[in-house]
Scaffold this active site. Structure first.
Site, mmCIF file in Angstrom:
data_model
loop_
_atom_site.group_PDB
_atom_site.id
_atom_site.type_symbol
_atom_site.label_atom_id
_atom_site.label_comp_id
_atom_site.label_asym_id
_atom_site.label_seq_id
_atom_site.Cartn_x
_atom_site.Cartn_y
_atom_site.Cartn_z
ATOM 1 N N LYS A 196 -39.018 -4.478 22.308
ATOM 2 C CA LYS A 196 -38.172 -5.517 21.721
ATOM 3 C C LYS A 196 -36.722 -5.075 21.868
ATOM 4 O O LYS A 196 -36.337 -4.006 21.382
ATOM 5 C CB LYS A 196 -38.530 -5.706 20.245
ATOM 6 C CG LYS A 196 -37.618 -6.709 19.548
ATOM 7 C CD LYS A 196 -38.072 -7.001 18.138
ATOM 8 C CE LYS A 196 -37.107 -7.922 17.436
ATOM 9 N NZ LYS A 196 -37.554 -8.250 16.079
ATOM 10 N N LYS A 249 -40.107 -8.730 24.477
ATOM 11 C CA LYS A 249 -39.273 -9.732 23.824
ATOM 12 C C LYS A 249 -37.813 -9.391 24.027
ATOM 13 O O LYS A 249 -37.453 -8.236 23.822
ATOM 14 C CB LYS A 249 -39.617 -9.743 22.334
ATOM 15 C CG LYS A 249 -38.746 -10.644 21.514
ATOM 16 C CD LYS A 249 -39.121 -10.544 20.073
ATOM 17 C CE LYS A 249 -38.124 -11.388 19.313
ATOM 18 N NZ LYS A 249 -38.151 -11.144 17.918
HETATM 19 C C1 PBG Z 1 -37.514 -10.010 12.956
HETATM 20 C C2 PBG Z 1 -37.632 -10.879 14.151
HETATM 21 C C3 PBG Z 1 -36.616 -11.428 14.949
HETATM 22 C C4 PBG Z 1 -37.246 -12.264 15.856
HETATM 23 C C5 PBG Z 1 -38.617 -12.169 15.618
HETATM 24 N N1 PBG Z 1 -38.815 -11.289 14.580
HETATM 25 C C6 PBG Z 1 -35.151 -11.347 14.866
HETATM 26 C C7 PBG Z 1 -34.439 -10.094 15.042
HETATM 27 O O1 PBG Z 1 -34.988 -9.054 15.415
HETATM 28 O O2 PBG Z 1 -33.239 -10.125 14.751
HETATM 29 C C8 PBG Z 1 -36.558 -13.118 16.892
HETATM 30 C C9 PBG Z 1 -37.296 -14.341 17.340
HETATM 31 C C10 PBG Z 1 -36.493 -15.360 18.058
HETATM 32 O O3 PBG Z 1 -35.294 -15.189 18.351
HETATM 33 O O4 PBG Z 1 -37.081 -16.411 18.359
HETATM 34 N N2 PBG Z 1 -37.124 -8.715 13.164
#
Ligand code: PBG
Length: 326
Positions: A196, A249
């Protein structure tokens, strides 16, 4: 012509021919539909930067989940926006928190639909970070694991089929797996947000989940966008710690990462078609600059072609309807 002309166009001459030689096909089976759950009753609060997406109260989440199931989508992914935020993220592991209640209500209404819960603290922390913040302003990795485990267990007790840690703390997959097994939830699967990235594409999500960090950024725990070998290490570690499904992601700016993970590992691979990717298409379509249906399918097909088995997308219902021919 002096050289053997290879007639590539023979296989493109009709829709039937193209259909026969098509290498990648999309199906509603590929999709996971994310939902944002808020406190209250009869609430559907539109997220301005994500047209078509709402924060829904538990009673309104259930019909949305039913629709997903009716369209052949196998799973929903739940995010919670709690009533109160604090420095211990207590809403995250409240047995009667929004996500816990939504899991019970959805499993009750649609027992065959898989319910995945996002396991993270940022929506529940007053400072918006994904972990516990120390007095010196650092994110305390090891202390955070305990709260994540409490959160995952409360989701499992509510009936979640899959828990999905998105916090990017080190060691959380192994820690959660042990906690789940110890408490009798060996059958609950773990989908890790393995690679991520610290991405600008999460902007609209932070409006939807009300989870923007109040100071600093997430760069000390989420990955640095230029790195791909590091992503392979992250995936390897999560698999060693017991992840059942691994995720990359965001998706579109990271198709190479998806392809590399696919080549190296055989675990089911998910890709998250994130909020900013969705918002860009919606904005261009609203201006009449792009054909929305066409771009949605082309985008999702690209993610699948890169190697994803599972695509988490806010376009899941729209795409499933297009695939069904209306
Ligand atoms: C929580 C999380 C996030 C997303 C999914 N889980 C945001 C982040 O890490 O700031 C992003 C999902 C999206 O942008 O559709 N940590």
């Amino acid at each position: 012509m002096g050289f053997p002309l290879q007639r590539m166009r023979r296989l493109r001459g009709s829709e039937t021919m193209r259909r026969m030689v098509r290498e990648t096909s999309l199906s509603p089976n590929d999709f996971v539909y994310p939902l944002f759950v808020v406190y209250g009753r009869d609430k559907c609060i539109p997220v301005s930067s994500m047209p078509g997406v709402c924060q829904l109260s538990v009673d309104r989440v259930v019909p949305e989940a039913r629709q997903a199931q009716a369209l052949g989508i196998p799973a929903v992914l739940l995010f919670g926006i709690p009533e109160h935020k604090d420095s211990r993220a207590s809403g995250a592991y409240d047995e009667h928190g929004v996500v816990q209640e939504a899991v019970r209500a959805i499993k009750d209404a649609c027992p065959d639909l898989l319910v995945i819960t996002d396991v993270c603290l940022c929506e529940y922390m007053d400072h918006g970070h994904c972990g516990i913040v120390t007095a010196s302003g650092e994110i305390d990795n090891d202390a955070t694991l305990e709260l994540l485990a409490r959160e995952a267990l409360s989701h499992a007790r509510a009936g979640a089929d899959i828990v999905a840690p998105s916090d990017m703390m080190d060691g959380r997959v192994g820690y959660l797996r042990q906690a789940l097994d110890r408490e009798g939830f060996a059958g609950v699967a773990l989908m890790s947000y393995a690679a991520k990235y610290a991405s600008g594409f999460y902007g609209p999500f932070r409006e939807a989940a009300e989870s923007a960090p109040q100071f600093g950024d997430r760069k000390t725990y989420q990955m640095d966008p230029p790195n791909v070998r590091e992503a392979l290490r992250e995936v390897q570690l999560d698999i060693e710690e017991g992840a059942d499904i691994v995720m990359v992601k965001p998706a579109l700016a990271y198709l190479d990462v998806i392809a590399r993970v696919r080549q190296r590992f055989d675990h089911p691979l998910a890709a998250y078609n994130v909020s900013g990717e969705y918002a860009m298409i919606k904005a261009a379509a609203a201006n009449g600059w792009l054909d929305e249906e066409r771009i949605v399918l082309e985008t999702l097909t690209a993610i699948k072609r890169a190697g994803a088995d599972i695509i988490i997308t806010y376009s899941a219902l729209d795409a499933a309807r297009i695939l069904q021919g209306g």
